[in-house]
Enzyme design. Structure first.
Site, PDB file in Angstrom:
ATOM      1  N   ASP A  48       5.821  -5.043   8.701  1.00  0.00           N
ATOM      2  CA  ASP A  48       5.676  -6.038   7.772  1.00  0.00           C
ATOM      3  C   ASP A  48       6.722  -6.538   6.774  1.00  0.00           C
ATOM      4  O   ASP A  48       6.738  -7.333   5.933  1.00  0.00           O
ATOM      5  CB  ASP A  48       4.539  -5.644   6.650  1.00  0.00           C
ATOM      6  CG  ASP A  48       4.687  -4.215   5.918  1.00  0.00           C
ATOM      7  OD1 ASP A  48       5.695  -3.988   6.337  1.00  0.00           O
ATOM      8  OD2 ASP A  48       3.920  -4.014   4.936  1.00  0.00           O
ATOM      9  N   SER A  49       7.949  -5.956   7.357  1.00  0.00           N
ATOM     10  CA  SER A  49       9.500  -6.533   6.948  1.00  0.00           C
ATOM     11  C   SER A  49       9.226  -7.816   7.106  1.00  0.00           C
ATOM     12  O   SER A  49      10.350  -8.662   6.756  1.00  0.00           O
ATOM     13  CB  SER A  49      10.563  -5.723   7.524  1.00  0.00           C
ATOM     14  OG  SER A  49      10.213  -5.442   8.841  1.00  0.00           O
ATOM     15  N   ASP A  87       2.253  -3.533  12.361  1.00  0.00           N
ATOM     16  CA  ASP A  87       2.112  -2.842  10.873  1.00  0.00           C
ATOM     17  C   ASP A  87       0.720  -3.219  10.333  1.00  0.00           C
ATOM     18  O   ASP A  87       0.231  -4.584  10.422  1.00  0.00           O
ATOM     19  CB  ASP A  87       3.122  -3.308  10.206  1.00  0.00           C
ATOM     20  CG  ASP A  87       3.857  -2.220   9.358  1.00  0.00           C
ATOM     21  OD1 ASP A  87       3.318  -1.144   9.292  1.00  0.00           O
ATOM     22  OD2 ASP A  87       4.888  -2.113   9.000  1.00  0.00           O
ATOM     23  N   LYS A 117       0.660   0.722  12.700  1.00  0.00           N
ATOM     24  CA  LYS A 117       1.289   1.613  11.910  1.00  0.00           C
ATOM     25  C   LYS A 117       0.657   1.444  10.496  1.00  0.00           C
ATOM     26  O   LYS A 117       0.326   0.421  10.229  1.00  0.00           O
ATOM     27  CB  LYS A 117       2.950   1.446  11.690  1.00  0.00           C
ATOM     28  CG  LYS A 117       3.714   2.152  10.925  1.00  0.00           C
ATOM     29  CD  LYS A 117       4.956   2.190  10.931  1.00  0.00           C
ATOM     30  CE  LYS A 117       5.749   1.160  10.076  1.00  0.00           C
ATOM     31  NZ  LYS A 117       5.370   0.979   8.814  1.00  0.00           N
ATOM     32  N   GLU A 119       0.972   2.858   6.093  1.00  0.00           N
ATOM     33  CA  GLU A 119       1.714   3.774   5.073  1.00  0.00           C
ATOM     34  C   GLU A 119       0.994   4.616   4.559  1.00  0.00           C
ATOM     35  O   GLU A 119      -0.250   4.451   3.993  1.00  0.00           O
ATOM     36  CB  GLU A 119       2.307   2.733   4.250  1.00  0.00           C
ATOM     37  CG  GLU A 119       3.513   1.951   4.626  1.00  0.00           C
ATOM     38  CD  GLU A 119       4.173   1.004   3.477  1.00  0.00           C
ATOM     39  OE1 GLU A 119       4.152   1.282   2.614  1.00  0.00           O
ATOM     40  OE2 GLU A 119       4.980   0.213   4.090  1.00  0.00           O
ATOM     41  N   GLU A 186      11.008   7.234   6.278  1.00  0.00           N
ATOM     42  CA  GLU A 186      11.671   6.470   5.573  1.00  0.00           C
ATOM     43  C   GLU A 186      12.465   6.824   4.531  1.00  0.00           C
ATOM     44  O   GLU A 186      11.937   7.358   3.670  1.00  0.00           O
ATOM     45  CB  GLU A 186      11.234   5.058   5.437  1.00  0.00           C
ATOM     46  CG  GLU A 186      12.110   3.992   4.872  1.00  0.00           C
ATOM     47  CD  GLU A 186      11.370   2.470   5.060  1.00  0.00           C
ATOM     48  OE1 GLU A 186      10.379   2.334   5.535  1.00  0.00           O
ATOM     49  OE2 GLU A 186      11.858   1.672   4.328  1.00  0.00           O
TER      50      GLU A 186
HETATM   51  O1  KIV Z   1       8.090  -3.104   8.151  1.00  0.00           O
HETATM   52  C1  KIV Z   1       8.871  -2.480   8.935  1.00  0.00           C
HETATM   53  O2  KIV Z   1       9.653  -3.065   9.464  1.00  0.00           O
HETATM   54  C2  KIV Z   1       9.044  -0.915   8.889  1.00  0.00           C
HETATM   55  C3  KIV Z   1      10.064  -0.240   9.341  1.00  0.00           C
HETATM   56  C4  KIV Z   1      11.126  -0.418   8.246  1.00  0.00           C
HETATM   57  C5  KIV Z   1       9.980   1.083   9.697  1.00  0.00           C
HETATM   58  O3  KIV Z   1       7.875  -0.304   8.270  1.00  0.00           O
END
Ligand code: KIV
Length: 276
Positions: A48-49, A87, A117, A119, A186
């Protein structure tokens, strides 16, 4: 495993057992996914970056499930070997197990991801358990949790105090017990990342967590030098593509203005992009 065979979730654990390091990069579109896949990355994380390096937000909070499904689909079309992990964005898994299953299911079914993924530690165990139960592989994410930036007050190192380190280690064990197949760590102290890596049998994938993890992940725009906003100090820039892009675009602008591009019609082959 043969060179071009698709990487699977069980391969991750086997790689840890064999002591093989795991290389992960983020991707958000098909072209980049194709290139990174060709380079041999083990997994492409549609992080989600996305919100920060592609969509222009100043955090990951505004990213929606629709955004993630859309970009995951593009990455899945470009990736032939790497495991595609999507994510789960903010508020798509924190509001209940049923909603989390439905949303994760969309990333798998519509997006074409092989895993998701999310969090968090002890707060998300019920969700992790249920997703794994219904056949959706889960990568956990501990340490700096960008979706909690408003609570932690910035993007800074986490678990620096002994009690926080203990809690993180316990979270890692609980996520493993709940069925997570891997853990992103992280921005935590390297010795803590090493301790977590030794304590769990699933691979740890570090970002700003030192060398003693089972693998590493970087935001591709950071490591390629494509993102010219803030770049974290732990990032190694393997290229400086923002400079290349600006120089190429500037050369194009100059040539158009000077009538040097396009060249005279007689010297240009008439080949359309789709006809290559
Ligand atoms: O959103 C993302 O790119 C991430 C990575 C930094 C692990 O969660």
């Amino acid at each position: 495993m043969a060179g071009r065979e698709r990487i699977t979730v069980p391969d991750f654990r086997e790689k840890k057992q064999r002591g093989e390091k795991i290389a992960v990069l983020t991707a958000y579109d098909a072209t980049m996914a194709r290139l990174l896949d060709r380079a041999g990355v083990d997994a492409l994380l549609v992080g989600d970056s996305l919100g920060m390096v592609v969509l222009g937000y100043d955090s990951t909070i505004p990213v929606t499930l629709e955004d993630m499904v859309h970009h995951t689909r593009a990455v899945a079309r470009g990736a032939h070997r790497a495991l595609v992990i999507a994510d789960m964005p903010f508020l798509t898994f924190q509001t209940g197990v049923e909603e989390a299953v439905r949303n994760a299911g969309r990333l798998i079914q519509e997006g074409g991801a092989a895993a998701i993924k999310l969090e968090g530690g002890r707060a998300v165990l019920d969700v992790v358990r249920r997703l794994v139960e219904v056949g959706i592989p889960v990568m956990g994410h501990l340490g700096l949790l960008p979706q909690s930036v408003n609570q932690i007050g910035g993007y800074r190192k986490q678990a620096t105090k002994p009690a926080e380190a203990e809690a993180l280690l316990a979270d890692a064990r609980m996520l493993e017990d709940a069925g997570a197949f891997a853990l992103v760590l992280e921005s935590i102290p390297p010795d803590l990342a090493g301790a977590v890596t030794a304590a769990v049998s699933i691979p740890t994938i570090g970002i700003g967590a030192g060398p003693d993890c089972d693998g590493q992940v970087l935001v591709s725009h950071d490591m390629l030098g494509l993102f010219d906003g803030f770049v974290p100090s732990f990032v190694k820039q393997y290229a400086h593509l923002s400079e290349t892009v600006v120089a190429a675009a500037r050369a194009y602008v100059d040539e158009v203005r000077d009538s040097q591009f396009p060249a005279s019609p007689n010297s240009v082959a008439d080949v359309h992009r789709s006809g290559r």
